[in-house]
Design an enzyme around this catalytic site. Structure first.
Site, PDB file in Angstrom:
ATOM      1  N   LYS A 235      -2.493   5.794  -4.512  1.00 26.38           N
ATOM      2  CA  LYS A 235      -3.818   6.953  -3.974  1.00 26.38           C
ATOM      3  C   LYS A 235      -3.657   8.369  -4.600  1.00 26.38           C
ATOM      4  CE  LYS A 235      -3.951   5.169   1.003  1.00 26.38           C
ATOM      5  NZ  LYS A 235      -2.343   4.612   1.109  1.00 26.38           N
TER       6      LYS A 235
ATOM      7  N   ASP B 187       0.341  -1.317   0.124  1.00 30.61           N
ATOM      8  CA  ASP B 187       0.265  -0.509  -0.050  1.00 30.61           C
ATOM      9  C   ASP B 187       0.764   1.131   0.000  1.00 30.61           C
ATOM     10  OD1 ASP B 187      -3.400   1.052   0.925  1.00 30.61           O
ATOM     11  OD2 ASP B 187      -1.449   2.461   1.826  1.00 30.61           O
TER      12      ASP B 187
ATOM     13  N   HIS C 155      -7.560   9.625  -1.857  1.00 29.21           N
ATOM     14  CA  HIS C 155      -6.837   9.676  -0.434  1.00 29.21           C
ATOM     15  C   HIS C 155      -7.697  10.391   0.644  1.00 29.21           C
ATOM     16  CE1 HIS C 155      -2.737   9.425   0.989  1.00 29.21           C
ATOM     17  NE2 HIS C 155      -3.034   9.447   1.986  1.00 29.21           N
TER      18      HIS C 155
ATOM     19  N   TYR D 181       2.739  10.288  -0.811  1.00 30.42           N
ATOM     20  CA  TYR D 181       4.371   9.548  -0.270  1.00 30.42           C
ATOM     21  C   TYR D 181       5.490   9.794  -0.145  1.00 30.42           C
ATOM     22  CZ  TYR D 181       0.396   6.706   2.652  1.00 30.42           C
ATOM     23  OH  TYR D 181      -0.467   6.363   3.354  1.00 30.42           O
TER      24      TYR D 181
END
Ligand code: A2P
Length: 289
Positions: free
Chosen positions: A80, A50, A113, A55
């Protein structure tokens, strides 16, 4: 005892796609370390990874996947969509960035998200529906095997239900002893949506709690293993993360015990502990991951 007896077991999404019952989370890792972490995780037996565009580690996650040597069809990869890419056109374009970053030609699961909320725009319902229209098109094109959301509360999902043609298959929510937001989990489950747990270990904040240490020791397990098992027994797919190869492997060893009903209730009603503070209505939407 939940139906889960092995790390190879899967949940089935509402469209029939099977998703490995534990995923390896990659949030909050330092640049330069995550490629090896992902490779180690796959070596340890994780087949579900994931990540998220925000990120900033999609390229490294892609490197880790590639260097693991695992076959693409044996892996399940989630990423996401970020809040800056809301709306139909931007959404349809954003997927190509993530695909290129990850060096993949399809994504198994793509999630919104964070929902757009009233505080951000009075048009929040239309904005979420417009983004979702992009998701539906990408799903129908085959670039995505499944589509879902993250951090959506019941009111955000209800608004989306009224405007969508394909319903979300997943809602990824913060979930751990000390913050289960059970109403949102139950709402997802009652609507045929698989709930997933981000920060199933409370980002590490619950692991030293003496009550949890005592409960875990009764089962001969660590608190991290208790938390992973707790999510599974609640029908929630845990996404634990660790940058340490030994802990990464240990977090999968949760199939040789089950949690008593009494302890499960204690965990479900545990006083607030380790809550991230992130709520869709309160947090500035471009500052939360
Ligand atoms: P580390 O990367 O040093 O192992 P969450 O999955 O809820 O976000 O929690 C992640 C945090 O929990 C990280 O700080 C991670 O640190 C820590 N962690 C993960 N697994 C374990 C474990 N088995 N024992 C102790 N700490 C763990």
């Amino acid at each position: 005892m939940s139906a889960f007896d092995s790390q190879n077991d899967r949940f089935t999404l509402s469209n029939g796609v099977k998703i490995p019952c534990i995923g390896y989370g990659t949030w909050q890792t330092s640049p330069g370390q995550i490629a090896d972490c992902v490779k180690n995780a796959i070596k340890a037996g994780y087949t579900h990874i994931d990540t998220a565009w925000v990120y900033g580690n999609e390229p490294e996650v892609g490197d880790g996947i590639k260097s693991s040597g695992a076959k693409r069809e044996d892996l399940f990869i989630t990423t996401k969509h970020w809040v800056t890419e809301r709306g139909y056109k931007k959404t349809v374009d954003a997927i190509d960035v993530s695909l290129k970053n990850l060096k993949l030609d399809y994504i198994d699961l793509y999630l919104i998200h964070w929902p757009c909320v009233e505080k951000i725009s009075p048009e929040w319902k239309e904005i979420n529906a417009d983004t979702w229209r992009g998701f539906e098109e990408l799903y129908k094109s085959g670039k995505l095997r499944a589509i879902g959301v993250s951090n959506f509360q019941a009111k955000h999902l209800n608004a989306l239900f009224e405007m969508c043609s394909v319903r979300p298959m997943v809602n990824q929510l913060e979930f751990h002893p000390g913050y289960t937001q059970w109403d949102n989990i139950r709402f997802a489950q009652e609507n045929g949506i698989l709930a997933e747990a981000w920060s199933p270990l409370g980002s590490g904040a619950v692991l030293k709690d003496p009550r949890l240490v005592e409960m875990a020791s009764k089962y001969g397990k660590s608190v991290a293993q208790l938390c992973v098992r707790f999510a599974l027994e609640c029908g929630v797919l845990p996404l634990p993360k660790s940058t340490d190869p030994v802990r990464t492997a240990l977090n999968l060893q949760v199939f040789d015990f089950s949690i008593s009903e009494e302890d499960k209730n204690t965990l479900l009603t545990f006083p607030e502990l380790g809550f991230s503070g992130f709520l869709p209505e309160d947090a500035p939407a471009d500052a939360i991951a």
